[in-house]
Write a protein that holds these residues in place. Structure first.
Motif, PDB file in Angstrom:
ATOM      1  N   ARG A  95       0.638  -1.285  -0.389  1.00  0.00           N
ATOM      2  CA  ARG A  95       0.030  -0.176   0.218  1.00  0.00           C
ATOM      3  C   ARG A  95       1.034   1.188  -0.170  1.00  0.00           C
ATOM      4  O   ARG A  95       1.755   1.047   0.654  1.00  0.00           O
ATOM      5  CB  ARG A  95      -0.579  -0.435   1.500  1.00  0.00           C
ATOM      6  CG  ARG A  95      -1.889  -0.926   1.262  1.00  0.00           C
ATOM      7  CD  ARG A  95      -3.102  -0.676   2.536  1.00  0.00           C
ATOM      8  NE  ARG A  95      -3.600   0.646   2.569  1.00  0.00           N
ATOM      9  CZ  ARG A  95      -4.799   0.208   3.137  1.00  0.00           C
ATOM     10  NH1 ARG A  95      -5.405  -0.627   2.750  1.00  0.00           N
ATOM     11  NH2 ARG A  95      -5.125   1.918   3.125  1.00  0.00           N
ATOM     12  N   GLU A 128       0.723   3.568   1.641  1.00  0.00           N
ATOM     13  CA  GLU A 128       1.152   4.257   2.959  1.00  0.00           C
ATOM     14  C   GLU A 128       2.058   3.705   3.265  1.00  0.00           C
ATOM     15  O   GLU A 128       2.876   4.286   5.151  1.00  0.00           O
ATOM     16  CB  GLU A 128      -0.403   4.330   3.527  1.00  0.00           C
ATOM     17  CG  GLU A 128      -1.579   4.443   3.263  1.00  0.00           C
ATOM     18  CD  GLU A 128      -2.437   4.006   2.282  1.00  0.00           C
ATOM     19  OE1 GLU A 128      -3.155   4.365   2.774  1.00  0.00           O
ATOM     20  OE2 GLU A 128      -1.762   2.826   2.686  1.00  0.00           O
ATOM     21  N   VAL A 185       0.683   9.096   8.346  1.00  0.00           N
ATOM     22  CA  VAL A 185      -0.132  10.156   8.162  1.00  0.00           C
ATOM     23  C   VAL A 185      -0.004  11.599   8.794  1.00  0.00           C
ATOM     24  O   VAL A 185      -0.047  11.577  10.084  1.00  0.00           O
ATOM     25  CB  VAL A 185      -1.625   8.800   8.177  1.00  0.00           C
ATOM     26  CG1 VAL A 185      -2.721  10.343   7.652  1.00  0.00           C
ATOM     27  CG2 VAL A 185      -1.397   7.762   7.295  1.00  0.00           C
ATOM     28  N   ALA A 232      -1.567  -1.274   7.569  1.00  0.00           N
ATOM     29  CA  ALA A 232      -2.568  -0.302   7.518  1.00  0.00           C
ATOM     30  C   ALA A 232      -3.834  -0.888   8.486  1.00  0.00           C
ATOM     31  O   ALA A 232      -4.293   0.195   9.198  1.00  0.00           O
ATOM     32  CB  ALA A 232      -3.255  -0.630   5.926  1.00  0.00           C
ATOM     33  N   LEU A 247      -6.529   2.302   8.680  1.00  0.00           N
ATOM     34  CA  LEU A 247      -6.932   2.743   8.166  1.00  0.00           C
ATOM     35  C   LEU A 247      -7.797   1.793   7.636  1.00  0.00           C
ATOM     36  O   LEU A 247      -7.665   0.720   7.099  1.00  0.00           O
ATOM     37  CB  LEU A 247      -5.539   2.660   6.487  1.00  0.00           C
ATOM     38  CG  LEU A 247      -4.340   3.631   7.057  1.00  0.00           C
ATOM     39  CD1 LEU A 247      -3.483   3.467   6.415  1.00  0.00           C
ATOM     40  CD2 LEU A 247      -4.991   4.882   7.240  1.00  0.00           C
ATOM     41  N   SER A 284      -1.579  10.140   1.838  1.00  0.00           N
ATOM     42  CA  SER A 284      -2.794   9.970   2.728  1.00  0.00           C
ATOM     43  C   SER A 284      -4.595   9.499   2.138  1.00  0.00           C
ATOM     44  O   SER A 284      -4.600  10.539   1.761  1.00  0.00           O
ATOM     45  CB  SER A 284      -2.570  11.235   4.121  1.00  0.00           C
ATOM     46  OG  SER A 284      -4.119  11.013   5.377  1.00  0.00           O
ATOM     47  N   GLY A 299      -6.426   8.305   4.519  1.00  0.00           N
ATOM     48  CA  GLY A 299      -7.253   8.352   5.611  1.00  0.00           C
ATOM     49  C   GLY A 299      -6.718   8.292   6.983  1.00  0.00           C
ATOM     50  O   GLY A 299      -5.201   8.007   7.446  1.00  0.00           O
ATOM     51  N   GLY A 300      -7.423   8.257   7.818  1.00  0.00           N
ATOM     52  CA  GLY A 300      -7.003   8.273   9.037  1.00  0.00           C
ATOM     53  C   GLY A 300      -7.895   7.450   9.779  1.00  0.00           C
ATOM     54  O   GLY A 300      -8.460   6.586   9.508  1.00  0.00           O
ATOM     55  N   ARG A 301      -7.063   7.226  11.044  1.00  0.00           N
ATOM     56  CA  ARG A 301      -7.754   6.426  12.414  1.00  0.00           C
ATOM     57  C   ARG A 301      -9.341   6.478  12.964  1.00  0.00           C
ATOM     58  O   ARG A 301      -9.923   8.004  12.364  1.00  0.00           O
ATOM     59  CB  ARG A 301      -7.257   6.233  14.115  1.00  0.00           C
ATOM     60  CG  ARG A 301      -5.550   6.426  13.115  1.00  0.00           C
ATOM     61  CD  ARG A 301      -4.981   6.431  15.172  1.00  0.00           C
ATOM     62  NE  ARG A 301      -5.075   4.944  15.718  1.00  0.00           N
ATOM     63  CZ  ARG A 301      -5.100   4.032  15.384  1.00  0.00           C
ATOM     64  NH1 ARG A 301      -3.899   3.767  14.885  1.00  0.00           N
ATOM     65  NH2 ARG A 301      -5.529   2.853  15.617  1.00  0.00           N
TER      66      ARG A 301
END
Length: 199
Positions: free
Chosen positions: A27, A29, A54, A170, A175, A194, A196-198
């Motif tokens: 991925r 990230e 991120v 991830a 994610l 990025s 997405g976040g938590r």
């Protein structure tokens, strides 16, 4: 290339496996780098570290180690073994959920299945840690972490197993899964975008 035998060259099977790891797709990230391999676990070993960052925040980190014993190993049921570790900070209420260890293990199983990374002799543990300060450390913010440690014997190309480990990182980072129509390429030594976040 890690540990090696002094009584001969590096087996071609191990060299080919390391090449697969170096060309594996992860991925965007996930930042993967090679690191010193353990020298006493197996005659040959190759180690990689990974992290997910991120917005300048490290969400998860871990290691992927490929072991090889040309003579075979009874406990492995094969000549190769993947040894992995993934860890991430989590919210305190998530750490208190009694089903989190089972969910954490399902992240690994789902990642292997999604990548078609077939394996045998799969084993490991999921550890949830919650830390609070007292006395002079009472003002320190509480911290919670989840750790997934696992090892397995790969039955398919090890590149797919490294990709699955990246997906596990991830997952522990919170994610969302990538959709099948999203294209992405390996990124070595640079930050991924990025997505997405938590939660």
């Amino acid at each position: 290339m890690g540990a090696h035998s002094e009584l001969g060259g590096t087996p071609s099977q191990f060299t080919a496996a390391v090449d697969q790891l170096r060309s594996a797709v992860v991925r965007p990230e996930v930042v993967v780098d090679e690191m010193p391999a353990p020298t006493r676990i197996a005659p040959f070993a190759h180690a990689m570290s990974g992290e997910i960052v991120v917005a300048d925040e490290e969400l998860a980190g871990g290691r992927f180690i490929l072991l090889h014993d040309p003579a075979g190993h009874d406990a492995w049921n094969g000549t190769f073994r993947c040894v992995t570790f993934a860890r991430a900070d989590i919210e305190g209420d998530m750490a208190a959920d009694p089903v989190l260890p089972a969910v954490g293990w399902s992240w690994l199983e789902d990642a292997l299945a999604a990548r078609g990374a077939e394996a045998t002799a799969v084993g490991g543990s999921v550890t949830v840690v919650h830390t609070e300060g007292f006395g002079s450390m009472v003002e320190d913010a509480p911290q919670s972490q989840v750790e997934v440690r696992a090892s397995w014997t790969p039955l398919t190309g090890v590149g797919d197993h490294l990709s699955a480990w990246g997906d596990l990182l991830a997952a522990v980072a919170g994610l969302p899964p990538l959709t099948p129509d999203v294209a992405y390429l390996p990124r070595r030594g640079q930050r991924g975008s990025s997505l997405g976040g938590r939660p």
